[in-house]
Design a protein around this motif. Structure first.
Motif, PDB file in Angstrom:
ATOM      1  N   LEU A 295     -38.958  60.818  -0.639  1.00 13.48           N
ATOM      2  CA  LEU A 295     -38.760  61.478  -1.923  1.00 13.48           C
ATOM      3  C   LEU A 295     -38.569  60.477  -3.060  1.00 13.48           C
ATOM      4  N   TYR A 296     -37.586  59.605  -2.931  1.00 10.35           N
ATOM      5  CA  TYR A 296     -37.240  58.711  -4.045  1.00 10.35           C
ATOM      6  C   TYR A 296     -38.231  57.562  -4.199  1.00 10.35           C
TER       7      TYR A 296
ATOM      8  N   SER B  16     -53.976  54.600   3.288  1.00 15.27           N
ATOM      9  CA  SER B  16     -55.354  55.094   3.476  1.00 15.27           C
ATOM     10  C   SER B  16     -55.437  56.594   3.709  1.00 15.27           C
ATOM     11  N   MET B  17     -54.511  57.350   3.137  1.00 14.58           N
ATOM     12  CA  MET B  17     -54.546  58.817   3.238  1.00 14.58           C
ATOM     13  C   MET B  17     -53.630  59.390   2.166  1.00 14.58           C
ATOM     14  N   ILE B  18     -53.822  60.660   1.877  1.00  6.95           N
ATOM     15  CA  ILE B  18     -52.972  61.326   0.889  1.00  6.95           C
ATOM     16  C   ILE B  18     -51.714  61.827   1.589  1.00  6.95           C
ATOM     17  N   PRO B  19     -50.536  61.351   1.178  1.00  6.37           N
ATOM     18  CA  PRO B  19     -49.291  61.773   1.851  1.00  6.37           C
ATOM     19  C   PRO B  19     -48.911  63.194   1.462  1.00  6.37           C
ATOM     20  N   ASN B  20     -48.031  63.774   2.249  1.00  8.21           N
ATOM     21  CA  ASN B  20     -47.538  65.118   1.947  1.00  8.21           C
ATOM     22  C   ASN B  20     -46.567  65.076   0.784  1.00  8.21           C
ATOM     23  N   ASP B  21     -46.322  66.243   0.211  1.00  7.20           N
ATOM     24  CA  ASP B  21     -45.391  66.361  -0.904  1.00  7.20           C
ATOM     25  C   ASP B  21     -43.995  65.941  -0.433  1.00  7.20           C
ATOM     26  N   PRO B  22     -43.372  64.927  -1.031  1.00  7.50           N
ATOM     27  CA  PRO B  22     -42.058  64.449  -0.564  1.00  7.50           C
ATOM     28  C   PRO B  22     -40.959  65.492  -0.704  1.00  7.50           C
TER      29      PRO B  22
ATOM     30  N   LEU C  16     -41.880  51.198   0.892  1.00  3.23           N
ATOM     31  CA  LEU C  16     -40.778  50.327   0.472  1.00  3.23           C
ATOM     32  C   LEU C  16     -41.209  49.217  -0.478  1.00  3.23           C
ATOM     33  N   PHE C  17     -42.516  49.061  -0.687  1.00  7.64           N
ATOM     34  CA  PHE C  17     -42.966  47.945  -1.545  1.00  7.64           C
ATOM     35  C   PHE C  17     -42.476  48.094  -2.973  1.00  7.64           C
ATOM     36  N   ILE C  18     -42.130  49.319  -3.352  1.00  6.07           N
ATOM     37  CA  ILE C  18     -41.710  49.578  -4.720  1.00  6.07           C
ATOM     38  C   ILE C  18     -40.324  48.988  -5.013  1.00  6.07           C
ATOM     39  N   TYR C  19     -39.558  48.721  -3.961  1.00  4.93           N
ATOM     40  CA  TYR C  19     -38.202  48.203  -4.141  1.00  4.93           C
ATOM     41  C   TYR C  19     -38.194  46.678  -4.054  1.00  4.93           C
TER      42      TYR C  19
END
Length: 282
Positions: free
Chosen positions: A30-31, A50-56, A169-172
């Protein structure tokens, strides 16, 4: 009894740790997704998964609700099992189904739920030694073991397309990534340790219970044998008493009668000796 309490505490600990783990993984989806959207790095995420993830948000809400249903079924089984055993196999199948559903909802990121289901099925087993009569719980345990073995990411990604949670986690910053990875591994290890310890405790408890039952049965058999010996001795004593009573009665009645007859005969002999002619005339 203390070991049984320890098993209950271990079960509660497994439930708590799995709930924390589900919140942890769902919260990362989610976050992390929100942070990625805010920083416009969605393309970078898609390149890694390499795919569209589900809605968090759906992942978070759905996984929590499904876990609540799973815990409800677990407690329902614990209350229902002593009364209606016929429904037990259906509830076991429902537990496994809910665990698989949660596993899919979390995009194959966490498989610790299968340990919880395995432990619940195993702890509800009253007799570990009657395997032939307990086939309905042997198969679910085999299924749980298979799911645990197959649910590692390296195997699952060969069967179904699921995004690796580490890709979010790359965003952190690196420091935060390390903390999150540490918490992730800590939850998995804690779940595994508590599961193993509770399993060993339950096996020891069941073994001791079986040994105690066998000892009680042996003592009952020994007591039964001693009672039979006591009854035999009591019957012998009663028989001897009855013989003595009969002998005493014979002595008191027949003995006195024979004594009287013997005295009468002696009296007749004396009379014959005194006046034999008188007796002959009479």
């Amino acid at each position: 009894m203390n070991k049984l309490k320890n098993i209950r505490y271990a079960r509660q600990a497994l439930i708590t740790i799995n709930f924390i783990a589900i919140l942890f993984y769902a919260a990362i989806y989610l976050y992390a997704t929100k942070a990625i959207i805010l920083q416009n790095k969605g393309d970078t995420l898609l390149e890694q998964i390499s795919m569209i993830p589900n809605d968090p948000q759906v992942i978070f809400v759905k996984s929590v609700i499904l876990y609540g249903l799973l815990i409800g079924v677990i407690y329902w089984r614990s209350q229902l099992l002593p009364k209606q055993k016929k429904l037990d196999k259906y509830l076991i199948a429902l537990e496994i189904g809910l665990a698989i559903w949660i596993f899919r909802t979390l995009q194959a990121a966490y498989n610790g739920l299968f340990l919880l289901v395995f432990a619940d099925i195993f702890f509800s087993t009253k007799d570990l030694y009657s395997l032939k009569t307990k086939s309905y719980w042997i198969m679910p345990i085999i299924v749980c073991f298979s799911l645990i073995a197959l649910s590692s990411y390296d195997l699952i990604k060969l069967l179904i397309k699921s995004p690796d949670i580490n890709a979010y986690l790359f965003i952190y910053p690196l420091f935060i990534q390390n903390i999150l990875l540490f918490i992730k591994n800590l939850l998995y290890v804690a779940n595994m340790v508590i599961f193993t310890l509770s399993l060993i405790t339950y096996i020891i408890y069941s073994t001791n219970e079986k040994r105690n039952i066998e000892e009680e049965l042996r003592m009952v058999a020994q007591t039964n044998t001693e009672l039979k010996c006591y009854i035999a001795v009591t019957e012998k004593i009663a028989e001897d008493r009855e013989r003595k009573r009969i002998a005493r009665e014979i002595h008191d009645t027949l003995g006195h009668a024979l004594t009287g007859i013997s005295a009468g005969i002696d009296a007749v002999k004396v009379l014959l000796q005194i006046n034999p002619n008188k007796q002959m005339n009479n």
